[in-house]
Motif scaffolding. Structure first.
Motif, PDB file in Angstrom:
ATOM      1  N   ASP A  24       6.105   4.103  -5.730  1.00 50.81           N
ATOM      2  CA  ASP A  24       5.082   5.113  -6.010  1.00 50.81           C
ATOM      3  C   ASP A  24       4.644   5.014  -7.462  1.00 50.81           C
ATOM      4  O   ASP A  24       5.297   4.399  -8.295  1.00 50.81           O
ATOM      5  N   CYS A  25       3.500   5.624  -7.759  1.00 49.61           N
ATOM      6  CA  CYS A  25       2.934   5.604  -9.103  1.00 49.61           C
ATOM      7  C   CYS A  25       3.736   6.521 -10.022  1.00 49.61           C
ATOM      8  O   CYS A  25       3.960   7.690  -9.682  1.00 49.61           O
ATOM      9  N   CYS A  28       1.070   9.662 -11.046  1.00 50.87           N
ATOM     10  CA  CYS A  28       0.608  10.701 -10.112  1.00 50.87           C
ATOM     11  C   CYS A  28       1.449  10.797  -8.845  1.00 50.87           C
ATOM     12  O   CYS A  28       1.255  11.720  -8.044  1.00 50.87           O
ATOM     13  N   SER A  30       1.388   8.776  -6.253  1.00 55.14           N
ATOM     14  CA  SER A  30       0.770   8.163  -5.081  1.00 55.14           C
ATOM     15  C   SER A  30       1.528   6.902  -4.680  1.00 55.14           C
ATOM     16  O   SER A  30       2.039   6.163  -5.523  1.00 55.14           O
ATOM     17  N   ARG A  31       1.569   6.633  -3.386  1.00 56.20           N
ATOM     18  CA  ARG A  31       2.204   5.422  -2.885  1.00 56.20           C
ATOM     19  C   ARG A  31       1.169   4.331  -2.583  1.00 56.20           C
ATOM     20  O   ARG A  31       1.513   3.281  -2.058  1.00 56.20           O
ATOM     21  N   ARG A  32      -0.083   4.606  -2.963  1.00 53.46           N
ATOM     22  CA  ARG A  32      -1.157   3.623  -2.729  1.00 53.46           C
ATOM     23  C   ARG A  32      -1.244   2.673  -3.927  1.00 53.46           C
ATOM     24  O   ARG A  32      -2.050   2.855  -4.844  1.00 53.46           O
ATOM     25  N   LEU A  33      -0.383   1.683  -3.924  1.00 56.51           N
ATOM     26  CA  LEU A  33      -0.295   0.739  -5.031  1.00 56.51           C
ATOM     27  C   LEU A  33      -0.895  -0.612  -4.632  1.00 56.51           C
ATOM     28  O   LEU A  33      -0.890  -0.987  -3.461  1.00 56.51           O
ATOM     29  N   ASP A  53       1.536  -3.524 -11.390  1.00 54.56           N
ATOM     30  CA  ASP A  53       0.902  -2.837 -10.273  1.00 54.56           C
ATOM     31  C   ASP A  53      -0.054  -1.783 -10.794  1.00 54.56           C
ATOM     32  O   ASP A  53       0.081  -1.302 -11.923  1.00 54.56           O
ATOM     33  N   CYS A  55      -2.262   1.897  -9.531  1.00 55.48           N
ATOM     34  CA  CYS A  55      -2.402   2.966  -8.539  1.00 55.48           C
ATOM     35  C   CYS A  55      -3.851   3.026  -8.066  1.00 55.48           C
ATOM     36  O   CYS A  55      -4.775   3.112  -8.873  1.00 55.48           O
ATOM     37  N   ARG A  56      -4.042   3.004  -6.760  1.00 58.57           N
ATOM     38  CA  ARG A  56      -5.397   3.077  -6.220  1.00 58.57           C
ATOM     39  C   ARG A  56      -6.004   4.460  -6.382  1.00 58.57           C
ATOM     40  O   ARG A  56      -7.227   4.622  -6.272  1.00 58.57           O
ATOM     41  N   ASP A  57      -5.188   5.477  -6.632  1.00 61.20           N
ATOM     42  CA  ASP A  57      -5.706   6.834  -6.750  1.00 61.20           C
ATOM     43  C   ASP A  57      -6.040   7.221  -8.187  1.00 61.20           C
ATOM     44  O   ASP A  57      -7.141   7.704  -8.463  1.00 61.20           O
TER      45      ASP A  57
END
Length: 327
Positions: A24-25, A28, A30-33, A53, A55-57
């Protein structure tokens, strides 16, 4: 019989120099890495590959897996710092660095005449040395994780030297509310926990004091174009690259008034020349000689394009100046 010094290997998930990989980030949650970069250490060519990596968010970029305390200590050893400084001198002369420090100090003279100033990540304290021209009555102290700050004290560039990070146990408590200004030039990206470092910086500031943070901009166009050869990626030393919006939101949430957000003055004209120099870091001396025209051309393009680059998304850094209004 002579022995070969042991070199850390970054090849297994259980390497003591590395922490476990995050899913995760760290900013924030988020797990959208997504993987932004995989690259070896370009200066020493250590075995293994480091990953950045993003974070996409929220856009936060970070080393994953991250160097642990033992790995950070290894890469902060003086011999590594000396090699880094020697490399940096090939793309930015000492004269250019001093000129930049003077220009930054002149810009910050709008803060008035502070009584006390802490320069965090000060290294050899070249910024305090240059800033004294504009702040002759200010007491400058320095903080750095390496022994360079202690040498700066001996040579009179700072009045007090503190070894470590602001988040080093006991450091912020010992320096609580001592300073009118705290500067962090190209420091936050080296810290294991940028948010904790910012909170500690506000701890050592007096109410109404100013915090100045300057960091590489992960949104820089050169980062995508040059990839592993973009010098501000700084693997493996740079642990976090914080987007401008994230940093401003964090500081506002900590009770600070945002006074200045600037991407023009912090830009360093070295992206292309540093990329060429990095690609040649371990090449045969004959290749260095043959590549001299290419390096000269890259440097000319950096300097010639700087007026445009610093006003666009090609700018490689940004600076935020805030006032502590709470606490």
């Amino acid at each position: 019989m002579p022995t070969t010094p042991l070199t850390p290997q970054f090849t297994t998930p259980y390497d003591p120099f590395l922490e476990p990989r995050r899913e995760d980030c760290p900013w924030c949650g988020s797990r959208r890495l997504r993987t932004r970069l995989r690259a070896p250490d370009p200066l020493r060519h250590r075995a293994g590959t480091f990953t950045v990596d993003a974070c996409r968010d929220c856009g936060h970029a970070f080393q994953n897996p991250r160097l642990g305390a033992e790995g950070l200590a290894f890469f902060h050893r003086d011999f590594y710092e000396r090699q880094l400084e020697e490399f940096a001198a090939r793309v930015l002369s000492a004269r250019a660095v001093r000129r930049r420090h003077r220009a930054t100090a002149w810009r910050l003279s709008a803060l008035g005449e502070p009584e006390s100033w802490l320069d965090v990540g000060t290294g050899h304290a070249r910024f305090p040395e240059a800033a004294k021209e504009f702040f002759p009555y200010t007491s400058f102290d320095g903080l750095d994780p390496t022994a360079r700050v202690e040498q700066a004290l001996l040579e009179g560039r700072v009045e007090e030297a503190h070894r470590g990070y602001l988040t080093t146990p006991g450091m912020a408590a010992r320096l609580r509310a001592r300073y009118d200004v705290v500067t962090m030039f190209r420091h936050l990206e080296h810290t294991p926990d940028p948010r904790a470092e910012l909170r500690a910086a506000l701890t050592v500031l007096r109410p109404g004091g100013h915090l100045v943070v300057e960091v590489p901009d992960p949104a820089c166009v050169f980062a995508g174009l040059l990839r592993r050869w973009w010098f501000p990626y700084g693997q493996p030393r740079h642990l976090h690259l914080v987007p401008r919006a994230n940093l401003c939101a964090e500081l506002a949430g900590l009770g600070c008034a945002i006074l200045v957000v600037d991407r023009k003055d912090p830009h360093l004209p070295y992206d292309l020349s540093a990329a060429v120099a990095l690609s040649l870091a371990h090449a045969h001396p004959a290749l260095h000689l043959a590549a001299t025209p290419a390096l000269a051309l890259a440097s000319a393009l950096d300097r010639g394009g700087a007026p445009l680059f610093r006003r666009t998304r090609f700018s490689n850094a940004y600076r935020v100046v805030v006032r502590k209004d709470r606490g």
